[in-house]
Structures are given as structure tokens and as C-alpha cells.
Motif scaffolding. Structure first.
Motif, short mmCIF file in Angstrom:
data_model
loop_
_atom_site.label_atom_id
_atom_site.label_comp_id
_atom_site.label_asym_id
_atom_site.label_seq_id
_atom_site.Cartn_x
_atom_site.Cartn_y
_atom_site.Cartn_z
N ARG A 78 1.01 -27.73 -107.92
CA ARG A 78 -0.25 -28.10 -108.83
C ARG A 78 -0.65 -26.35 -109.22
O ARG A 78 -0.54 -26.12 -108.13
N GLN A 79 -0.65 -26.58 -110.29
CA GLN A 79 -0.85 -24.96 -110.65
C GLN A 79 -2.19 -24.73 -110.31
O GLN A 79 -3.47 -25.59 -110.77
N ALA A 109 0.37 -21.60 -106.72
CA ALA A 109 0.71 -23.14 -106.78
C ALA A 109 0.13 -23.37 -105.68
O ALA A 109 0.56 -22.73 -104.92
N TYR A 132 1.25 -27.03 -102.89
CA TYR A 132 2.24 -27.54 -102.74
C TYR A 132 2.04 -28.91 -101.86
O TYR A 132 0.97 -28.89 -101.01
#
Length: 214
Positions: free
Chosen positions: A30-31, A37, A39
Motif C-alpha cells: 500500500r503506497q 509502501a 506491507y
């Protein structure tokens, strides 16, 4: 977790994780911003599966990607989803259908399935890699002069059915469909070499009991 944390928890280097991300073996995180990002536990679980397939199973990256594509295909029912993932794993060469030993092996394999009453397996013989693997191995045995037949295979096949029941029971302990299919792939990659190792250990034990060490 960030990439560094994912690396620390998995024991996989950040560079290798980035490579797996580029190759599509791991879903993107998810940016958070342009360079960062996050995880989660699913990434960690998938990463461990990928490492097992590549390091223990010696499966090429392209094949791992194909297998995982089937794992993630939620448009399929469980049986087809598991089957597609397992059939994408590396297989033995195709049997030469013009070979007399292969034809004899087909007859014995079919007789075995009849004796076992495995109707579903009988319906899949034309497309099943497992059936073709059995035929290839049987043909090679017969070519060596060892005439293995359905009668010899029957007790061993029954033992394997018990192992298959245990495998499916293990799958049912996982909550999501994706985790169930991942567990099936892990079993194919890891349980098979464990069963082979147990078989050889059992042979060593029985040989020593029968003949001693002289």
C-alpha cells in the motif's frame, strides 16, 4: 510494516523482495507516499511461500508466477483452482505413446484406478500430469525388466490416499480460499520431498532390520 521490517521478519533481503515485486511474485504494498509502501501479514505469508518454491522446490521464477496466478484466481472453484495451481508446477516429460512400454504402463495404471475405484481420477487421465507421471515411471520400470503392475501398486496407492486425506484436512484448517490454495501448493512442493525422505528412511530401517549392517 515497511520493506525493511518485511525483510527482517522474513529473512529475505530487501533487494530480493524488490526483485520479487518487479517479477509479480508479490502483490504491491500500500503506497504511503511516492517512495514508501507498507506491507502486511499476507505479504509475509506469500513471501515465505515464494522462497520455499524457489529455494526448496527449485522452481523457476516464471513457473512460480504462473502457479501464483492460479492461486490468486478467485473466479475458479476450489477444485479447479487447486488443480490449476498444481498442474502448473514442473512435470516430467510427456510419455511417448508409440512406445510399447508406455502402452503397457497405461494398461496397468488404468487397472490400478479401476481397482481403487477412483472414478474422478479415471475421468482426468487424458489431461492429468499426475497420471502421465505415473505412466512415465511405470514404463521406465518395465523397460528395466521390473514388471510393476496394478497389484504391486495397489497397497502403495492406498497409503497415498491416506496421505491425501491428511493433506486436505490440513487445507481445511486455513481460513481463506487463497490460504487453502497456498497450502496445497506448499504441500506439493514440501510434503512430497518429505514423503520421499520418509520412504527412504523407512527402507534404510527395514533393510538394517532384515540384513543387519554387514
Amino acid at each position: 510494516m515497511r520493506l525493511a521490517q518485511l525483510s527482517e521478519r522474513s529473512g529475505v533481503s530487501a533487494a530480493t523482495i524488490k526483485y520479487y515485486l518487479r517479477e509479480g511474485l508479490l502483490p504491491p504494498g500500500r503506497q504511503v507516499n511516492a517512495t514508501t509502501a507498507e506491507y502486511d501479514e499476507e505479504h509475509l505469508r506469500r513471501l515465505r511461500l515464494v522462497r520455499a518454491m524457489i529455494q526448496v522446490g527449485r522452481i523457476p521464477v516464471a513457473t512460480v508466477r504462473e502457479v501464483l496466478g492460479h492461486v490468486d484466481d478467485d473466479s475458479l472453484g476450489r477444485t479447479i483452482r487447486v488443480g490449476a495451481a498444481l498442474w502448473a508446477l514442473p512435470q516430467l516429460p510427456e510419455p511417448d505413446e508409440d512406445d510399447e512400454y508406455v502402452r503397457a504402463a497405461h494398461r496397468e495404471a488404468d487397472a490400478l484406478l479401476d481397482a481403487l475405484g477412483w472414478e474422478n481420477a479415471k475421468q482426468l487421465t487424458t489431461i492429468s500430469p499426475a497420471y502421465r507421471r505415473l505412466v512415465v515411471a511405470l514404463a521406465a520400470f518395465r523397460r528395466l525388466g521390473y514388471d510393476w503392475d496394478a497389484e504391486l501398486l495397489l497397497p502403495r496407492a492406498k497409503l497415498m490416499y491416506q496421505a491425501a486425506v491428511a493433506d486436505l484436512d490440513f487445507l481445511e484448517t486455513h481460513p481463506s480460499e487463497e490460504e487453502k490454495v497456498e497450502a496445497a501448493v506448499a504441500s506439493a512442493v514440501l510434503v512430497e520431498p518429505m514423503l520421499q525422505a520418509l520412504h527412504r528412511l523407512a527402507q534404510e530401517e527395514e533393510t538394517a532390520r532384515r540384513y543387519g549392517f554387514e
